[in-house]
Design a protein around this motif. Structure first.
Motif, PDB file in Angstrom:
ATOM      1  N   UNK A  81      48.110  48.341  43.002  1.00  0.00           N
ATOM      2  CA  UNK A  81      48.867  47.203  43.543  1.00  0.00           C
ATOM      3  C   UNK A  81      47.987  45.976  43.683  1.00  0.00           C
ATOM      4  N   UNK A  82      46.773  46.158  44.179  1.00  0.00           N
ATOM      5  CA  UNK A  82      45.849  45.030  44.301  1.00  0.00           C
ATOM      6  C   UNK A  82      45.542  44.441  42.939  1.00  0.00           C
ATOM      7  N   UNK A  83      45.279  45.299  41.966  1.00  0.00           N
ATOM      8  CA  UNK A  83      44.966  44.817  40.618  1.00  0.00           C
ATOM      9  C   UNK A  83      46.164  44.125  39.985  1.00  0.00           C
ATOM     10  N   UNK A  84      47.364  44.667  40.213  1.00  0.00           N
ATOM     11  CA  UNK A  84      48.567  44.070  39.637  1.00  0.00           C
ATOM     12  C   UNK A  84      48.835  42.696  40.222  1.00  0.00           C
ATOM     13  N   UNK A  85      48.709  42.571  41.525  1.00  0.00           N
ATOM     14  CA  UNK A  85      48.953  41.273  42.162  1.00  0.00           C
ATOM     15  C   UNK A  85      47.889  40.262  41.787  1.00  0.00           C
ATOM     16  N   UNK A  86      46.722  40.756  41.429  1.00  0.00           N
ATOM     17  CA  UNK A  86      45.640  39.861  41.047  1.00  0.00           C
ATOM     18  C   UNK A  86      45.763  39.379  39.604  1.00  0.00           C
ATOM     19  N   UNK A  87      46.189  40.283  38.716  1.00  0.00           N
ATOM     20  CA  UNK A  87      46.219  39.953  37.291  1.00  0.00           C
ATOM     21  C   UNK A  87      47.596  39.542  36.792  1.00  0.00           C
ATOM     22  N   UNK A 121      36.201  47.116  47.491  1.00  0.00           N
ATOM     23  CA  UNK A 121      35.144  46.199  47.071  1.00  0.00           C
ATOM     24  C   UNK A 121      34.973  46.253  45.552  1.00  0.00           C
ATOM     25  N   UNK A 122      34.973  47.452  44.999  1.00  0.00           N
ATOM     26  CA  UNK A 122      34.862  47.606  43.548  1.00  0.00           C
ATOM     27  C   UNK A 122      36.039  46.936  42.852  1.00  0.00           C
ATOM     28  N   UNK A 123      37.248  47.143  43.400  1.00  0.00           N
ATOM     29  CA  UNK A 123      38.456  46.552  42.810  1.00  0.00           C
ATOM     30  C   UNK A 123      38.399  45.035  42.850  1.00  0.00           C
ATOM     31  N   UNK A 145      52.294  37.098  47.649  1.00  0.00           N
ATOM     32  CA  UNK A 145      51.031  36.704  47.061  1.00  0.00           C
ATOM     33  C   UNK A 145      50.663  35.289  47.445  1.00  0.00           C
ATOM     34  N   UNK A 146      49.551  34.761  46.917  1.00  0.00           N
ATOM     35  CA  UNK A 146      49.097  33.436  47.288  1.00  0.00           C
ATOM     36  C   UNK A 146      50.066  32.343  46.898  1.00  0.00           C
ATOM     37  N   UNK A 147      50.895  32.580  45.885  1.00  0.00           N
ATOM     38  CA  UNK A 147      51.890  31.570  45.531  1.00  0.00           C
ATOM     39  C   UNK A 147      52.837  31.331  46.683  1.00  0.00           C
ATOM     40  N   UNK A 148      53.165  32.382  47.417  1.00  0.00           N
ATOM     41  CA  UNK A 148      54.086  32.245  48.539  1.00  0.00           C
ATOM     42  C   UNK A 148      53.470  31.416  49.650  1.00  0.00           C
ATOM     43  N   UNK A 193      40.364  35.391  48.961  1.00  0.00           N
ATOM     44  CA  UNK A 193      41.755  35.072  48.646  1.00  0.00           C
ATOM     45  C   UNK A 193      42.472  36.300  48.101  1.00  0.00           C
ATOM     46  N   UNK A 194      41.826  37.013  47.200  1.00  0.00           N
ATOM     47  CA  UNK A 194      42.441  38.213  46.629  1.00  0.00           C
ATOM     48  C   UNK A 194      42.739  39.246  47.713  1.00  0.00           C
ATOM     49  N   UNK A 195      41.782  39.461  48.588  1.00  0.00           N
ATOM     50  CA  UNK A 195      41.947  40.503  49.596  1.00  0.00           C
ATOM     51  C   UNK A 195      42.925  40.097  50.699  1.00  0.00           C
ATOM     52  N   UNK A 196      42.937  38.804  51.051  1.00  0.00           N
ATOM     53  CA  UNK A 196      43.831  38.352  52.122  1.00  0.00           C
ATOM     54  C   UNK A 196      45.220  37.991  51.604  1.00  0.00           C
ATOM     55  N   UNK A 197      45.283  37.071  50.664  1.00  0.00           N
ATOM     56  CA  UNK A 197      46.579  36.528  50.235  1.00  0.00           C
ATOM     57  C   UNK A 197      47.251  37.360  49.158  1.00  0.00           C
TER      58      UNK A 197
END
Length: 206
Positions: free
Chosen positions: A32-38, A74-76, A102-105, A144-148
């Motif tokens: 989920x973290x990777x998907x929201x990031x990429x 951390x690795x992700x 996500x950060x767009x919101x 930003x990735x970890x928070x938003x």
């Protein structure tokens, strides 16, 4: 000893079944973290696979100073940062982020989000934001990735990155300001006053 520690101890001894159990426990959260990031299912799957590959190879060096989840996040986060930097260097078009959390919101105007005529604008904002994320410094992009994007608490982020909560908050504030500056300087979108208010409310309720 907790079940996770037992599995970790067994995995360190080379027991693949134990490591697979750990993967099952964390796979969805890492993906989920990777998907929201990429913004890409394919890239998120690749990153998830790489996270566990690196974890398997580095199990002997994991001393337990932090929790397993903190280590994996951390690795992700590092892999997501590398992905964004590589995408920008290759001049690839930014992937969109469709998750409303996500950060767009945090920057989009919620009063217009449900209006059909605003759909194109919101899509453009997501694409612009993905580009802006790729332009941040690594330390700012991580928070930003970890928070938003991942929605982690300040305390969890602090543990993941080995920082004080105050440092996390100050970096996040600077990162969000940098994102806004990049977006405005590119001139492809306009951020309304209401979007600033929305961002402020998000920070206040952290």
């Amino acid at each position: 000893m907790t079940g996770e520690k037992v599995l970790l101890a067994r995995a360190k001894k080379g027991e693949i079944a134990a490591f697979e159990s750990l993967m099952t426990a964390y796979e969805n959260r890492i993906y989920t973290l990777a998907l929201r990031s990429t913004g890409s299912e394919h890239d998120a799957a690749d990153i998830t696979q790489e996270v566990f590959l690196r974890a398997w190879k580095s199990l002997d060096s994991f001393r337990g100073d932090s929790s397993l989840s903190t280590w994996l996040y951390r690795v992700t986060a590092n892999l997501c940062v590398d992905f964004a930097r590589r995408r920008a260097a290759e001049g690839q078009p930014a992937a969109s982020i469709d998750d409303e959390e996500g950060p767009a919101a945090a920057l989009a105007d919620p009063s217009r989000a449900a209006q059909p005529e605003a759909a194109a604008e919101n899509q453009e904002l997501r694409e612009e934001l993905q580009y802006a994320l790729s332009q941040l410094s690594e330390e700012h992009r991580r928070v930003v990735l970890l928070r938003d994007v991942a929605g982690m608490t300040y305390a969890d982020i602090a543990r993941t990155l080995g920082l004080e909560e105050g440092t996390v908050k100050s970096r996040l504030a600077r990162a969000r300001a940098a994102l806004r500056k990049i977006l405005l300087e590119r001139g492809n979108i306009s951020l309304s006053a209401s979007s600033k208010q929305a961002e402020g409310r998000r920070a206040d309720h952290a």
